[in-house]
Design an enzyme around this catalytic site. Structure first.
Site, short mmCIF file in Angstrom:
data_model
loop_
_atom_site.label_atom_id
_atom_site.label_comp_id
_atom_site.label_asym_id
_atom_site.label_seq_id
_atom_site.Cartn_x
_atom_site.Cartn_y
_atom_site.Cartn_z
N GLY A 16 -17.24 6.73 3.42
CA GLY A 16 -15.81 6.48 3.59
C GLY A 16 -15.11 6.12 2.28
CG ASN A 41 -17.08 5.53 14.94
OD1 ASN A 41 -17.03 6.27 13.96
ND2 ASN A 41 -16.03 4.92 15.42
CG ASP A 83 -14.18 -11.44 11.90
OD1 ASP A 83 -13.05 -10.94 12.00
OD2 ASP A 83 -15.22 -10.78 12.06
NE ARG A 111 -8.68 -10.78 9.17
CZ ARG A 111 -8.85 -9.64 9.81
NH1 ARG A 111 -9.56 -9.60 10.94
NH2 ARG A 111 -8.30 -8.53 9.37
CG HIS A 124 -15.43 -7.26 13.49
ND1 HIS A 124 -14.64 -8.19 12.85
CD2 HIS A 124 -14.78 -6.08 13.32
CE1 HIS A 124 -13.59 -7.60 12.33
NE2 HIS A 124 -13.65 -6.32 12.60
#
Ligand code: NDP
Length: 328
Positions: free
Chosen positions: A11, A107, A161, A164, A189
């Protein structure tokens, strides 16, 4: 000169890839004295003007002293050949009419193929961080399809996470984020994750729940869990630079060590806290360095926290059930 570390990224032309590659090449992952070799998956290599070509032109124009070599790889086997450090970022976004199960399968097939290729050609000491969503289950699929690699070579990104959660605490207490410690996140997640504040310290001192008002405490978990959605609303695009930054934090701490700090990683469960063995679950971990981690065991649990873990565990078990046809 120190031998370059071989790093593979899928990616590379996506939003996260575009931030991640430049951070790695600048030395943010392994420090200012460690050269790196970048290998990037080029899914459009047959086209004359692949997007990756443009990204590589920019990487070259940065004249990064640590970037020893870079290669666009047309397939997974070339990409992962002797790879020591792997970021699996590329994944299909959810298309119109696709439900979560469709996304899981679409995926999952990518990660099945990548797991098999890693199994065949990657360094036996490889460390893999899966970013592409649903990242826990994608990492599980890759791990299961790579039986000759140690399960502890695989992990999924939950550091965003944790970051954050730390940032919300720092804002609320009006302290520098670097003083915030012992905040971590359990589970998947996804919206079922459980950011745990019970062991919070700032500046080396315990912070009791009474330091927060009730309204803030009630909003804390959903605030962390839905931060991605809030960012999409504000920015018109999903989190990218912060995800890349968290991926760097995750891999750096794992490989070089986290200096005694608790860090969240989704890793195959060892059965701790009633989480079935192998499930790719977010745990508080210690990273002593040299690519090792230890799940912190025997933390005291309350009935409420236990229940939170059951919810996120069951969600992960349902995801695994939905992709069982992709497991050997
Ligand atoms: P983008 O949509 O910007 O990029 C997606 C990338 O995935 C593209 O480079 C694309 O390649 C590649 N891709 C698409 N289909 C395939 C496939 N079949 N095989 C291999 N690669 C493929 O996404 P982002 O960079 O913003 O996000 C990447 C992933 O990270 C997403 O799944 C996202 O949900 C997840 N994420 C995870 C977070 C976490 O904390 N774990 C946080 C934020 C995001 P190409 O350019 O060739 O089409």
């Amino acid at each position: 000169m120190t031998r370059p570390i071989r790093i593979a990224v899928t990616g590379p032309c996506g939003q996260i890839g575009y931030s991640l590659l430049f951070r790695i090449a600048a030395g943010d992952l392994f420090g200012p004295n460690q050269p790196v070799e970048l290998r990037m998956l080029d899914r459009n290599s047959a086209e004359q003007n692949s997007k990756l070509k443009g990204v590589m032109m920019e990487l070259s124009d940065c004249a990064f002293p640590l970037l020893a070599e870079m290669t666009a790889c047309p397939d997974e086997k070339t990409l992962f050949q002797d790879a020591e450090c792997v970021f699996l970022v590329g994944a299909r976004p959810r298309g119109p009419g696709m439900d979560r199960a469709d996304l899981l399968t679409a995926n999952g097939e990518i990660f099945q193929k990548q797991g098999r290729a890693l199994d065949e050609v990657a360094s036996r000491d490889v460390r893999v961080c899966v970013v592409g969503n649903p990242c826990n289950t994608n990492a599980y699929i890759a791990m299961k399809n790579a039986p000759s690699l140690a399960p502890h070579s695989f992990s999924a990104l939950m550091r965003l996470d944790q970051n954050r959660a730390m940032a919300r605490v720092a804002e609320k207490l009006n302290v520098p984020v670097k003083t915030v410690e012992q905040v971590f996140v359990w589970g998947n997640h996804s919206n079922t994750m459980y950011p745990d504040l019970r062991f919070l310290r700032t500046g080396g001192r315990r912070v009791e729940e009474s330091a927060f008002d009730q309204e803030w405490l009630e909003q804390f978990v959903p605030n962390v869990a839905t931060r991605g959605g809030q960012i999409i609303k504000a920015r018109g695009a999903s989190s990218a630079a912060s995800a890349a930054s968290a991926a760097i934090d995750h891999m750096r701490d794992w490989i070089l060590g986290a200096e005694g700090k608790i860090t969240t990683m989704a890793v195959p469960s060892d059965g701790s806290y009633g989480i079935p063995e192998g499930l790719m679950f977010g745990f508080p971990c210690m990273c002593p360095g040299e690519g090792q981690y230890q799940i912190i065991k025997d933390l005291p649990m309350t009935p409420e926290v236990k229940q939170r873990l059951v919810v996120t565990r069951d969600e992960l078990l349902a995801e695994v059930e939905a992709v069982k046809h992709l497991l050997p």
